[in-house]
Design an enzyme around this catalytic site. Structure first.
Site, short mmCIF file in Angstrom:
data_model
loop_
_atom_site.label_atom_id
_atom_site.label_comp_id
_atom_site.label_asym_id
_atom_site.label_seq_id
_atom_site.Cartn_x
_atom_site.Cartn_y
_atom_site.Cartn_z
CG HIS A 137 -1.73 1.25 1.37
ND1 HIS A 137 -1.77 1.98 2.55
CD2 HIS A 137 -2.50 1.92 0.49
CE1 HIS A 137 -2.56 3.03 2.37
NE2 HIS A 137 -3.00 3.03 1.13
CB VAL A 149 5.57 0.77 0.31
CG1 VAL A 149 4.64 -0.29 -0.28
CG2 VAL A 149 6.07 1.71 -0.78
CD GLU A 150 0.36 1.54 5.89
OE1 GLU A 150 0.28 1.55 7.12
OE2 GLU A 150 -0.56 1.90 5.13
CB VAL A 151 4.97 -4.91 3.08
CG1 VAL A 151 4.92 -6.41 2.78
CG2 VAL A 151 5.71 -4.16 1.96
CB VAL A 184 0.47 1.31 10.43
CG1 VAL A 184 1.15 2.35 11.32
CG2 VAL A 184 0.57 -0.07 11.09
#
Lengths: 298, 298
Positions: free
Chosen positions: B140, B151-153, B189
């Site tokens: 994301h 970037v949210e993995v 988050v």
């Protein structure tokens, strides 16, 4: 009259008072400072020498600033002459009441008395003022005041509009970005916003969703970059996860705190904070310089 | 193997997909993109022309990028050749399930499939995958992905560690700052942190404590400057006003919303948003350039 401020009394010369004094001096004002702590004058000289060097000032720049500075043991005889007071005493209610009452007694009645207090609502510390408590308010800066633009101006119910306006104008004239609170509220505005994000951060970490390190990056490499430039209302994001946040609201039991402590130690146990602070302040100055050219940003 | 990514399929070429594709191209990767929307290829060309100009690229720079780009009507025959997939379809569960199942079917089983989804947890959209759902995860980004590092993995419970590691390494190799979520959670988050601060902001405004304009300044001229540089845990502020925040938690009734709407209109009714966005992105680039030199900041 605050629009014509030429001299300021800085009552209390700790970290916040020293940074205020440096700001006032760089803006051409005269500053008279007092602080009962041992070595306070030397501490201030160290502070201002470092701040001057950080902003690439020369030794002669520093000397020029200090011509307009005076450190005194007793501020009382100087108070009748100053045009603005910035009070930075300890956050102890009885002491603050006494200090503010004394400033009130010895200043001209139209001079604005601003306290840097971050925690005490002004209605609580004006109770001993006999002369003109209507010109007392909070002018709460963010550390360090000579770099961070925000100042929260917080009146008590009896503060007059002229003093609020004068304080806002005075801070603006220094290049600050004052905001006006319409009523007293614990934590004022910015610290409440910080608390809101902090509570959710602590919750996410202690629930094992993310490491403390990654949590910080989720801010400083993500929305934090926006928040340095535009506030949350201007960004205006709304999602569908509020229900979940309310369901999982953080409860401060010992297990939660222990989990949080472990995670923070894991991420930051061996961190060189000095280096972080140095680089943070250096980038902050670049950021502020760049941001100041963008006229549509607040 | 994602450490050796040479070509990427960008499935969906809207604002997010286009920005991802631009990033991949500037990093020397080959990009094959598909999007069923009418005029999608032209929209992408417009996007990349503007992004290239914003970063002071010349027309020949742009031509060099586009040599490695291909827009196709049907991505299926191209999927067996790509080394990474970034999916950017609409946030509709059934559609996403079908798109991801088709990507799963046609890619090599070790290729990571990352969805840009900001809202759908990956466990919900892998249900139709027959081949290797263990390499599907959320990647994301924050808008625009070519500028914002975060970037949210987000893995689903069955995502294998090799794919998580490969995704993190891949994004890092592009200069991004990926974070790893250890479990699925609504809003992930960063959006949860944004929601926390937004809810308190809405509460303060609708309770008449501060104007929307001043609320925004309380962030962007105050703690927001810190948040662009260090996250809330590193800043580590804790105050005594949490009780008050819990007492005054915002309840979304129509009166509150109406008050909020009025205040927002008062502050921002006649704002030139184009100019704000332009200047914000320009300062953001300065900020990122300055911040990238500070090795101790995340």
């Amino acid at each position: 009259m605050s629009l014509n401020v030429r001299s300021v009394a800085v009552v209390g010369g700790g970290v916040i008072g020293a940074s205020w004094a440096y700001l006032f001096l760089t803006k051409g004002l005269r500053v008279v400072m007092s602080d009962p702590a041992k070595g306070a004058e030397d501490s201030f000289k160290l502070f201002i020498t470092k701040a001057n060097a950080d902003s690439d000032g020369s030794a002669s720049d520093l000397q020029k600033l200090l011509v307009r500075f005076e450190f005194v043991d007793d501020i009382t005889p100087h108070l009748p002459k100053v045009d603005f007071v910035q009070e930075n005493g300890p956050e102890r209610l009885e002491l603050k009441q006494r200090i503010v009452a004394s400033i009130d007694e010895h200043t001209r009645p139209e001079v604005v008395i601003a306290s840097s207090s971050s925690g005490l609502p002004p209605s609580q510390f004006i109770t001993e003022c006999k002369k003109a408590p209507g010109r007392v308010l909070v002018g709460h800066p963010f550390n360090p005041p000579h770099l961070i633009p925000l100042v929260e101006v917080v009146p008590h119910p009896g503060t007059n509009q002229a003093s609020i306006t004068a304080a806002l104008e005075f801070y603006k004239s220094l290049g600050k970005r004052p905001i006006q609170l319409r009523k007293e509220i614990p934590g004022f505005v910015a610290n409440r916003l910080q608390t809101a994000i902090n509570n959710e951060a602590y919750s996410l970490i202690s629930r094992g969703v993310v490491s403390a390190h990654d949590l910080d990056a989720a801010v400083s490499s993500g929305p934090g970059l926006r928040w340095a430039l535009t506030g949350p209302i201007a960004i205006n994001t709304l999602g569908g996860w509020e229900q979940d946040i309310l369901r999982n609201r953080f409860v401060w039991d010992e297990t939660d705190i222990a989990k949080l402590r472990d995670e923070v130690n894991k991420s930051y146990g061996s961190t060189d904070w000095d280096e972080i602070v140095r680089e943070r302040d250096s980038v902050l100055m670049d950021l502020l310089a760049s941001k100041s050219k963008a006229t549509s940003l607040d």
